[in-house]
Design an enzyme around this catalytic site. Structure first.
Site, PDB file in Angstrom:
ATOM      1  N   CYS A  14       0.812  -1.115   0.078  1.00 29.90           N
ATOM      2  CA  CYS A  14      -0.008  -0.169  -0.051  1.00 29.90           C
ATOM      3  C   CYS A  14       0.894   1.216   0.239  1.00 29.90           C
ATOM      4  CB  CYS A  14      -0.964   0.119   1.257  1.00 29.90           C
ATOM      5  SG  CYS A  14      -2.196  -1.280   1.404  1.00 29.90           S
TER       6      CYS A  14
ATOM      7  N   ARG B  89       4.036  -0.184  -4.840  1.00 29.74           N
ATOM      8  CA  ARG B  89       3.579  -0.703  -3.227  1.00 29.74           C
ATOM      9  C   ARG B  89       2.248  -1.347  -3.404  1.00 29.74           C
ATOM     10  NH1 ARG B  89       6.838   1.933   0.543  1.00 29.74           N
ATOM     11  NH2 ARG B  89       5.333   0.803   1.992  1.00 29.74           N
TER      12      ARG B  89
ATOM     13  N   TRP C  15      -2.725  -2.754  -1.832  1.00 27.88           N
ATOM     14  CA  TRP C  15      -2.172  -4.287  -1.785  1.00 27.88           C
ATOM     15  C   TRP C  15      -3.088  -4.838  -0.483  1.00 27.88           C
ATOM     16  CZ3 TRP C  15      -0.617  -8.263   1.323  1.00 27.88           C
ATOM     17  CH2 TRP C  15      -0.176  -9.267   0.539  1.00 27.88           C
TER      18      TRP C  15
ATOM     19  N   ASN D 266      -2.237   1.802   5.366  1.00 31.19           N
ATOM     20  CA  ASN D 266      -1.023   0.798   5.118  1.00 31.19           C
ATOM     21  C   ASN D 266      -0.949  -0.142   6.322  1.00 31.19           C
ATOM     22  OD1 ASN D 266       0.905  -0.779   3.995  1.00 31.19           O
ATOM     23  ND2 ASN D 266       2.391   1.057   4.346  1.00 31.19           N
ATOM     24  N   GLY D 267      -1.053  -1.466   6.339  1.00 30.46           N
ATOM     25  CA  GLY D 267      -0.901  -2.411   7.317  1.00 30.46           C
ATOM     26  C   GLY D 267      -2.072  -3.118   7.793  1.00 30.46           C
TER      27      GLY D 267
ATOM     28  N   GLU E  23      17.500 -18.066  -7.014  1.00 32.46           N
ATOM     29  CA  GLU E  23      17.062 -16.615  -7.432  1.00 32.46           C
ATOM     30  C   GLU E  23      16.405 -16.621  -9.034  1.00 32.46           C
ATOM     31  OE1 GLU E  23      16.462 -13.938  -5.791  1.00 32.46           O
ATOM     32  OE2 GLU E  23      16.606 -12.181  -7.357  1.00 32.46           O
TER      33      GLU E  23
ATOM     34  N   LYS F  52      12.803 -15.271  -9.730  1.00 31.36           N
ATOM     35  CA  LYS F  52      12.651 -14.601 -10.743  1.00 31.36           C
ATOM     36  C   LYS F  52      11.450 -15.137 -11.822  1.00 31.36           C
ATOM     37  CE  LYS F  52      14.522 -10.994  -9.329  1.00 31.36           C
ATOM     38  NZ  LYS F  52      14.078 -11.425  -8.316  1.00 31.36           N
TER      39      LYS F  52
ATOM     40  N   GLU G 138       7.960 -15.019 -10.129  1.00 33.04           N
ATOM     41  CA  GLU G 138       7.277 -13.932 -10.041  1.00 33.04           C
ATOM     42  C   GLU G 138       6.927 -13.013 -10.829  1.00 33.04           C
ATOM     43  OE1 GLU G 138       8.972 -11.052  -7.134  1.00 33.04           O
ATOM     44  OE2 GLU G 138      11.036 -11.525  -8.134  1.00 33.04           O
TER      45      GLU G 138
ATOM     46  N   HIS H  15      18.428 -37.602  -5.656  1.00 26.16           N
ATOM     47  CA  HIS H  15      17.837 -37.832  -4.527  1.00 26.16           C
ATOM     48  C   HIS H  15      16.310 -37.501  -4.460  1.00 26.16           C
ATOM     49  CE1 HIS H  15      21.637 -38.726  -2.443  1.00 26.16           C
ATOM     50  NE2 HIS H  15      22.045 -37.370  -2.952  1.00 26.16           N
TER      51      HIS H  15
ATOM     52  N   LYS I  30       5.856  -4.284  -3.886  1.00 29.19           N
ATOM     53  CA  LYS I  30       7.362  -4.192  -3.400  1.00 29.19           C
ATOM     54  C   LYS I  30       7.885  -4.369  -2.226  1.00 29.19           C
ATOM     55  CE  LYS I  30      11.412  -3.183  -4.978  1.00 29.19           C
ATOM     56  NZ  LYS I  30      12.309  -4.142  -5.622  1.00 29.19           N
TER      57      LYS I  30
HETATM   58  O1  M6R Z   1      12.650  -5.072   0.814  1.00 28.43           O
HETATM   59  P1  M6R Z   1      13.011  -6.416   1.102  1.00 28.43           P
HETATM   60  O2  M6R Z   1      14.511  -6.782   0.611  1.00 28.43           O
HETATM   61  O3  M6R Z   1      13.105  -6.776   2.597  1.00 28.43           O
HETATM   62  O4  M6R Z   1      12.103  -7.556   0.426  1.00 28.43           O
HETATM   63  C1  M6R Z   1      12.280  -8.925   0.511  1.00 28.43           C
HETATM   64  C2  M6R Z   1      11.639  -9.590  -0.550  1.00 28.43           C
HETATM   65  O5  M6R Z   1       9.999  -9.227  -0.275  1.00 28.43           O
HETATM   66  C3  M6R Z   1      12.025  -9.280  -1.937  1.00 28.43           C
HETATM   67  O6  M6R Z   1      13.294  -9.510  -2.037  1.00 28.43           O
HETATM   68  C4  M6R Z   1      11.097 -10.055  -2.984  1.00 28.43           C
HETATM   69  O7  M6R Z   1      11.379 -11.590  -2.824  1.00 28.43           O
HETATM   70  C5  M6R Z   1      11.250  -9.725  -4.447  1.00 28.43           C
HETATM   71  N1  M6R Z   1      10.308  -9.369  -5.064  1.00 28.43           N
HETATM   72  C6  M6R Z   1      12.119 -10.714  -5.406  1.00 28.43           C
HETATM   73  O8  M6R Z   1      12.289 -10.363  -6.436  1.00 28.43           O
END
Ligand code: M6R
Length: 621
Positions: free
Chosen positions: A2, A27, A78, A104-105, A490, A494, A497, A513, A616
Site C-alpha cells: 500500500c 507498492r 495491496w 497501510n498495514g 534466485e 524471478k 514471480e 535424490h 514491492k
Molecule cells: O525489501 P526486502 O529486501 O526486505 O524484500 C524482501 C523480498 O520481499 C523481496 O526480495 C522479494 O522477494 C522480491 N520481489 C524478489 O524479486
C-alpha cells in the site's frame, strides 16, 4: 505494501496526489483512490479497483474539475482484508462522508472494534480492517471529550488500535489539515516551501522537495501548508524524528526510455554495485556506514545469523560461503518469517545480519526485534536511508542503488551481494582472520566486478532470444552448486514471480535424490557452472549432473565462464559470463537469469514491473 500520500499546499492537490500514486504504484495495485478537500467544507472521494489507470479513467469520466482543492490524500492498495473491489478500495469514509481515511498495514483488533461499532448502530460499508478507524474518529469528533477537535479525536482512536499501520485522516471541517500516524509501517514527511507532503516513500514528492523527515514509531504528524507538528499518540511533542536530504533525483524514479523500470534497473547494476562499494575501503580498511559496534564487539562474535526474505534471503545464502570462508565463523541463513518462531539460540556474541532492500519488510523487522530482545548484535544491509530496520540495528551498511521500483529485485540484489561481502571482509578484518593485504586484495577483486557486469550486459541478446523461444514451456528447472545454488534459487524465483511459470531451483547434487524424476523430454534446465579453475572438483561433478539430465532428454541451458570449453558438448545453449573469483561469480551469473525471466514474462504478455498478487515492500507478516 500500500502506498499512501497526503498533501497540503498551493498546487492542485489532485495532480500532486495522482502523480504520487503513479510513483508509488509498485507498492500495491489492487485499487487506487483519492480524497480532495475543496476548501469550502467539501470532501470529494473517488476510488476504483485495479490499477491507477482505472481510477484515472473514472476521474476523466466524472470530470477532474469536481476535485478542485489544494489539500488531499491518496492510496494505492495491496489487499489484505477484503477482496480488491471498488467497495474495499480506500479512502473509506464515515456515514456523513465528511471524514476519510487511507491505511497501510493491518489493524489487528479490527474485529472487536467493528463489533463495537455495529452494536452502536454504525453500518460498515466495506470488508476491510481499515474502515473501523474512520468511524471511530468521526464518533470521537462528534461527541465526548474530544468533540470538535480533529487531531485529538484521531489520537484517541490511534491509542486503541493494535497492529502495524500508517493511517492518514482528512476531515471536511478542517480543509487545510491532514493528520497521519505510523506504527511499524513507513511514513515520511516532505517539507516544501508553502506545502507539506506525507507519504510511504519519498518517491511520492521527490519532484517538489528533497527535504524529508522520517517519523519514528507511534508518532502522529499534523501537516498544514506551512508546518508539520509531530507528537506521540498522547500528544507529547518531545519525540525523536530524523530529518534527511534525499540524495537521488527525479530521473532515478523515471523509466528513462525503457519500457519497464525492471529493464532499466538491470542496466543500472554496474553503477549500483560500484556505488555500494564506494567509500567503504578507506586507508586500507573496510568501513561501514553507521558502525555502532566496536571492533572488540565484532571480535567477540562467535556465530552469525543472516535473516531476510525473498531475493534478500538468497543474497544471504551467497554471503554464507564468503563469510564462513573468510572469518571461520559459523553462519546460518534463515528466512526472517521463520526465525523468531523457532527459538534460535542467540546471545550477546551473536551477530544477526538483517538484509532488506526496503528496510521495512515486516518479517525481517520482527526478526531484528527478536534478535535485539535476546541481546544479539544486529547489522542491517539496507537500500532505504533511515528506514525502520536500519534505525533499529546496531550497525548499517547501505546498498546505494537509488530507488528500485520494479517489484522484482535486480539491482538491489546485486548490490546486496556486494554489501554482504563487505560485511564479511569487515568481520575478517576486525577478527584478524585475514591480513590487511588479503582484505585489500579481496576488495580489489570486488571493485573490478562492476566493469565485468557492464561487459556481460552487452551480450544479453541471445538470452532474450532463448527466452522468447522457451516462453511457452510449462516449467523450467535451475541447478547450481556452491554459490551457484542460491543463484539457481534466485533464477527460479524471478521466473515464478514475473512469468508465473513453474520454476524450481535445486542444488545439483540433490538431483539424484528426487528431483531428477521431473526431467522429461525437452524440459529446459538452466545450469549455473562454477569456475573450472576456482572450483575444479565441483565443476567436474556438475558436468556429470548435466550429462545425467541430458541423457534423460532435458534441454540444457548452461551458464559458464568464457573459455570453459569442457561444457560446450553438453550445452544445448551456452551463455558465457566473464571469468571471476569463485565467490564473486553470482554477481555475474544472476544477470542472464534476470534478463531471461523478464523476457519470458514480456513474451507471455505480463507487466514485469507489477507482477500479479505482489507488492514491492511487504509490511505485513
Ligand atoms: O525489501 P526486502 O529486501 O526486505 O524484500 C524482501 C523480498 O520481499 C523481496 O526480495 C522479494 O522477494 C522480491 N520481489 C524478489 O524479486
Amino acid at each position: 505494501m500500500c502506498g499512501i500520500v497526503g498533501y497540503v499546499g498551493h498546487r492542485n492537490a489532485l495532480d500532486v496526489v495522482v502523480e504520487a500514486l503513479r510513483r508509488m504504484e509498485y507498492r500495491g495495485y489492487d485499487s487506487a483512490g483519492i480524497a480532495i478537500l475543496d476548501g469550502r467544507g467539501g470532501l470529494a472521494v473517488e476510488r476504483k479497483a485495479g490499477r491507477l489507470a482505472n481510477l484515472e479513467a473514472e476521474l476523466d469520466e466524472v470530470g477532474r474539475d469536481r476535485f478542485a482543492g489544494t489539500a488531499g490524500m491518496g492510496h494505492t492498495r495491496w489487499a489484505t482484508h477484503g477482496r480488491p473491489t471498488d467497495r474495499n478500495a480506500h479512502p473509506h469514509r464515515d456515514a456523513s462522508g465528511r471524514v476519510a481515511v487511507v491505511h497501510n498495514g493491518i489493524i489487528e483488533n479490527f474485529a472487536p472494534l467493528r463489533a463495537e461499532l455495529e452494536h452502536a448502530g454504525v453500518e460498515l460499508a466495506s470488508d476491510t480492517d481499515t474502515e473501523v478507524a474512520v468511524h471511530l474518529v468521526a464518533r470521537a469528533y462528534a461527541e465526548g471529550p474530544t468533540a470538535g477537535d480533529f487531531v485529538e479525536s484521531a489520537r484517541t482512536v490511534l491509542r486503541r488500535l493494535e497492529g502495524a499501520f500508517t493511517l492518514v485522516f482528512a476531515h471536511a471541517d478542517h480543509p487545510g489539515t491532514i493528520v497521519a500516524a505510523r506504527r511499524s509501517t513507513p511514513l515520511v514527511v516532505g517539507v516544501g516551501d508553502g506545502e507539506m507532503f506525507i507519504a510511504s516513500d519519498v518517491a511520492a514528492f521527490i519532484e517538489f522537495t528533497r527535504d524529508a523527515v522520517e517519523l519514528g514509531q507511534d508518532q502522529v504528524v499534523v501537516i498544514t501548508k506551512d508546518s508539520y507538528v509531530v507528537t506521540d499518540f498522547d500528544g507529547n511533542p518531545d519525540v525523536p524524528t530524523q530529518p534527511f536530504t534525499i540524495d537521488w533525483d527525479l530521473a532515478a524514479a523515471e523509466k528513462g526510455g525503457h519500457d519497464y523500470f525492471m529493464l532499466k534497473e538491470i542496466e543500472e547494476q554496474p553503477g549500483a554495485v560500484a556505488d555500494t562499494l564506494r567509500g567503504h575501503f578507506v586507508d586500507g580498511r573496510i568501513v561501514l556506514d553507521e558502525q555502532r559496534l566496536s571492533d572488540q564487539e565484532l571480535r567477540d562474535i562467535d556465530k552469525v545469523f543472516v535473516v531476510a526474505c525473498g531475493s534478500s534471503y538468497h543474497s544471504g545464502l551467497v554471503a554464507k560461503y564468503a563469510i564462513e570462508h573468510w572469518t571461520r565463523l559459523p553462519v546460518e541463513v534463515e528466512l526472517a518469517s521463520e526465525f523468531r518462531y523457532r527459538d534460535p539460540v542467540l546471545d550477546r556474541s551473536t551477530l544477526v545480519v538483517a538484509i532488506s532492500q526496503s528496510g521495512e519488510t515486516a518479517d525481517t523487522l520482527e526478526a531484528v526485534r527478536h534478535a535485539k530482545e535476546q541481546k544479539a548484535r544486529v547489522l542491517a544491509v539496507c537500500n532505504t536511508n533511515g528506514a525502520q530496520i536500519p534505525r533499529e540495528a546496531d550497525a548499517v551498511l547501505y546498498t546505494r542503488t537509488g530507488p528500485e521500483i520494479g517489484v522484482a529485485s535486480t539491482k538491489a540484489f546485486l548490490a546486496q551481494m556486494a554489501a554482504n561481502l563487505l560485511v564479511g571482509l569487515a568481520l575478517a578484518q576486525a577478527r584478524g582472520t585475514k591480513y590487511p593485504d588479503e582484505v585489500a586484495r579481496e576488495y580489489e577483486d570486488l571493485a573490478a566486478m562492476p566493469e565485468r557486469i557492464a561487459q556481460l550486459l552487452t551480450t544479453m541478446e541471445p538470452v532474450r532470444e532463448l527466452a522468447r523461444e522457451l516462453s511457452a514451456s510449462p516449467a523450467v528447472l535451475f541447478l547450481g552448486r556452491h554459490v551457484g545454488y542460491p543463484v539457481a534459487l534466485e533464477g527460479a524465483l524471478k521466473l515464478k514471480e514475473l512469468a508465473y511459470m513453474h520454476a524450481e531451483g535445486f542444488a545439483a547434487g540433490e538431483l539424484k535424490h528426487g528431483p531428477i524424476a521431473l526431467i522429461e523430454d525437452g524440459l529446459p534446465v538452466i545450469v549455473v557452472m562454477p569456475s573450472p579453475k576456482g572450483r575444479a572438483v565441483l565443476h567436474s561433478k556438475l558436468l556429470s549432473n548435466i550429462r545425467e539430465i541430458q541423457a534423460r532428454g532435458a534441454r540444457t541451458v548452461v551458464i559458464a565462464e568464457e573459455g570453459d570449453e569442457t561444457v560446450r558438448p553438453f550445452a544445448d545453449h551456452l551463455i558465457e559470463i566473464p571469468s571471476s573469483p569463485s565467490l564473486l561469480q553470482p554477481l555475474l551469473s544472476t544477470v542472464p537469469l534476470q534478463v531471461f525471466a523478464a523476457e519470458v514474462a514480456q513474451s507471455r504478455g505480463y507487466d514485469v514491473d507489477k507482477p500479479r498478487n505482489l507488492a514491492k515492500s511487504v509490511t505485513v507478516e
